[in-house]
Enzyme design. Sequence first.
Site, PDB file in Angstrom:
ATOM      1  N   ASP A   1       2.231  62.411  30.268  1.00 59.96           N
ATOM      2  CA  ASP A   1       1.802  63.751  30.636  1.00 59.96           C
ATOM      3  C   ASP A   1       0.600  63.650  31.571  1.00 59.96           C
ATOM      4  O   ASP A   1       0.281  62.582  32.063  1.00 59.96           O
ATOM      5  CB  ASP A   1       1.479  64.569  29.380  1.00 59.96           C
ATOM      6  CG  ASP A   1       0.657  63.760  28.385  1.00 59.96           C
ATOM      7  OD1 ASP A   1      -0.087  62.870  28.831  1.00 59.96           O
ATOM      8  OD2 ASP A   1       0.755  64.012  27.181  1.00 59.96           O
TER       9      ASP A   1
ATOM     10  N   ASP B   1      -3.036  59.250  30.517  1.00 55.85           N
ATOM     11  CA  ASP B   1      -2.936  58.267  29.438  1.00 55.85           C
ATOM     12  C   ASP B   1      -1.507  57.870  29.117  1.00 55.85           C
ATOM     13  O   ASP B   1      -1.256  56.780  28.617  1.00 55.85           O
ATOM     14  CB  ASP B   1      -3.614  58.798  28.175  1.00 55.85           C
ATOM     15  CG  ASP B   1      -2.787  59.881  27.491  1.00 55.85           C
ATOM     16  OD1 ASP B   1      -2.543  60.919  28.122  1.00 55.85           O
ATOM     17  OD2 ASP B   1      -2.372  59.673  26.332  1.00 55.85           O
TER      18      ASP B   1
ATOM     19  N   TYR C   1      -6.049  63.608  20.350  1.00 58.95           N
ATOM     20  CA  TYR C   1      -6.846  62.391  20.151  1.00 58.95           C
ATOM     21  C   TYR C   1      -8.052  62.694  19.280  1.00 58.95           C
ATOM     22  O   TYR C   1      -9.200  62.540  19.695  1.00 58.95           O
ATOM     23  CB  TYR C   1      -7.267  61.790  21.497  1.00 58.95           C
ATOM     24  CG  TYR C   1      -6.140  61.095  22.215  1.00 58.95           C
ATOM     25  CD1 TYR C   1      -5.669  59.856  21.778  1.00 58.95           C
ATOM     26  CD2 TYR C   1      -5.521  61.676  23.310  1.00 58.95           C
ATOM     27  CE1 TYR C   1      -4.619  59.224  22.414  1.00 58.95           C
ATOM     28  CE2 TYR C   1      -4.480  61.045  23.960  1.00 58.95           C
ATOM     29  CZ  TYR C   1      -4.031  59.822  23.512  1.00 58.95           C
ATOM     30  OH  TYR C   1      -2.992  59.189  24.147  1.00 58.95           O
TER      31      TYR C   1
ATOM     32  N   GLU D   1       7.871  56.982  24.499  1.00 55.29           N
ATOM     33  CA  GLU D   1       6.696  57.225  25.337  1.00 55.29           C
ATOM     34  C   GLU D   1       5.816  55.986  25.347  1.00 55.29           C
ATOM     35  O   GLU D   1       5.720  55.260  24.363  1.00 55.29           O
ATOM     36  CB  GLU D   1       5.887  58.432  24.848  1.00 55.29           C
ATOM     37  CG  GLU D   1       4.806  58.837  25.838  1.00 55.29           C
ATOM     38  CD  GLU D   1       4.179  60.188  25.530  1.00 55.29           C
ATOM     39  OE1 GLU D   1       3.661  60.828  26.468  1.00 55.29           O
ATOM     40  OE2 GLU D   1       4.207  60.606  24.365  1.00 55.29           O
TER      41      GLU D   1
END
Length: 538
Positions: free
Chosen positions: A103, A100, A252, A501
């Site tokens: 990572d 996603d 999440y 990120e």
Amino acid sequence: MEDNPAPTTSTTQCRRLEAPPKPPTPSAKRRFLIFLSFSLLWSFADGAFDYADALSKSLLYFESQRSGRLPYNQRVNWRDHSGLTDGLEQGVDLVGGYYDAGDHVKFGLPMAFTITMLSWSVIEYRREIEAAGELEHALEAIKWGTDYFIKAHTSPNVLWAEVGDGDTDHYCWQRPEDMTTSRQAYKIDEKKPGSDLAGETAAAMAAASIVFRKTNSHYSHLLLHHAQQLFEFGDKFRGKYDASVGTVKSYYASVSGYKDELLWAALWLFEATDNQQYLEYVVNKAHCFGGIGWAISEFSWDVKYAGVQLMASKVLMQGRHQNKNEQTKILKQYQSKAEYYLCTILNKNNASNVDRTPAGLLFIRQWNNMQYVSTASFLLTVYSDYLRRSNLRLNCPMGSVDPHDLFIFAKQQIDYILGSNPMNMSYFVGFGSKFPTRVHHRGASIVSYRENKAFIGCTQGYDNWYGKGDSNPNVVVGALVGGPDCQDNFADERGNYMQTEACTYNTAPLVGIFAKLSQFEGSDPGRTRDDQLLHASY
């Protein structure tokens, strides 16, 4: 997924769902500040951007995020095969899908939302994407995700939710090709339900089935079959997936619950099938599932209500509902909430409005704010098209808005992303002459596996690469980073994960907007660029 080598604050604090605040009616001073924000945003928008190039780069990004065995036509050559044993311990093939962010955990909920948004982009702007020569790449990006979902949906009431563990993954800084972290897989089923994950995956597969209907009818039918099964599973066995898969809570968590995803899935299934039963579900559940109760100021991988409300509005405008009297009343309430969201984005509500930076960028929260900018810009763009086709205007408490005004504001947000901002920086990596070069991304920050196959251990990446002040050796082209703070400031530092990120669901909504904007290149150079857009489209 935003991460931190030594996290001290739960990421859920940055993703929480908040009821819209209710400040007093804007004063003259506030209205002046809103006007000033508009003026500042316009003052930076003096450059012409190559939106077709941005479209191409946006689709290239998804190749950087691929997990699994890479195909022969892989264009991002600093990546190689990874995650080739995913699911092996559980006796299931879970090779493939997407990482996603920076990572290497494969999180089902944001991955599914990414595919839904990519598919929606193609559904709305297929002609423009094809004209730009990028349709094949768009279909490949979608199929890389849906192929994985087919694997992950191993039986009608079983869906594999996650591969990898966020805690152990964040302990290491490695290339995906060197992974030594846990690849434990987690699933939802009848005993451990996850209606939000099942609903979003159903939405993704239903939307993708529309995309592939003309070019691959067999695959389209297969996707629709999975979507229908997943919706039935999610609706029959209700529960939040983060209660069943506890390891996901710090990364999440489904803060908005699962009801928005079930409404979302039902609407996409209606789009894919024209089966009125799905629309009846959306109408009948409108009150008890919060579809016409929530007044929302964000649209994201977690919070789908604004998308639900906007799609329900489209059904109303197109007159595709059959039980006119009963359904019209409910669909109009959905539309009222959709327009509340849009008016909030435009600062046209007399109570709750979305904050903006001094230069006019929408600002929801400090952590990965650009995800909300890209989703808001997409919804503004598609709704402007819906209004235009229906010869309607957006009516806000502080005045009505023409369809082209929605589109122009969305364009201003996109231009800010591409470089029309106080930092004169593109937050879209690889685009323009100045963009973030220290993106918080493991694979990009370490020498390419194809250049140096020497194994890099778990903490070796932290020792030798993470703390280096040099630019990343690999460029994650097409990544949309978290972006500047509330004062338009940005620090291009690898450790500044809140700002540097990038995530797949940041870029996915941009595909459709770039495609629409690309059609106006080459218009009459005697007009301003915004006039070109206005006249060409409206």
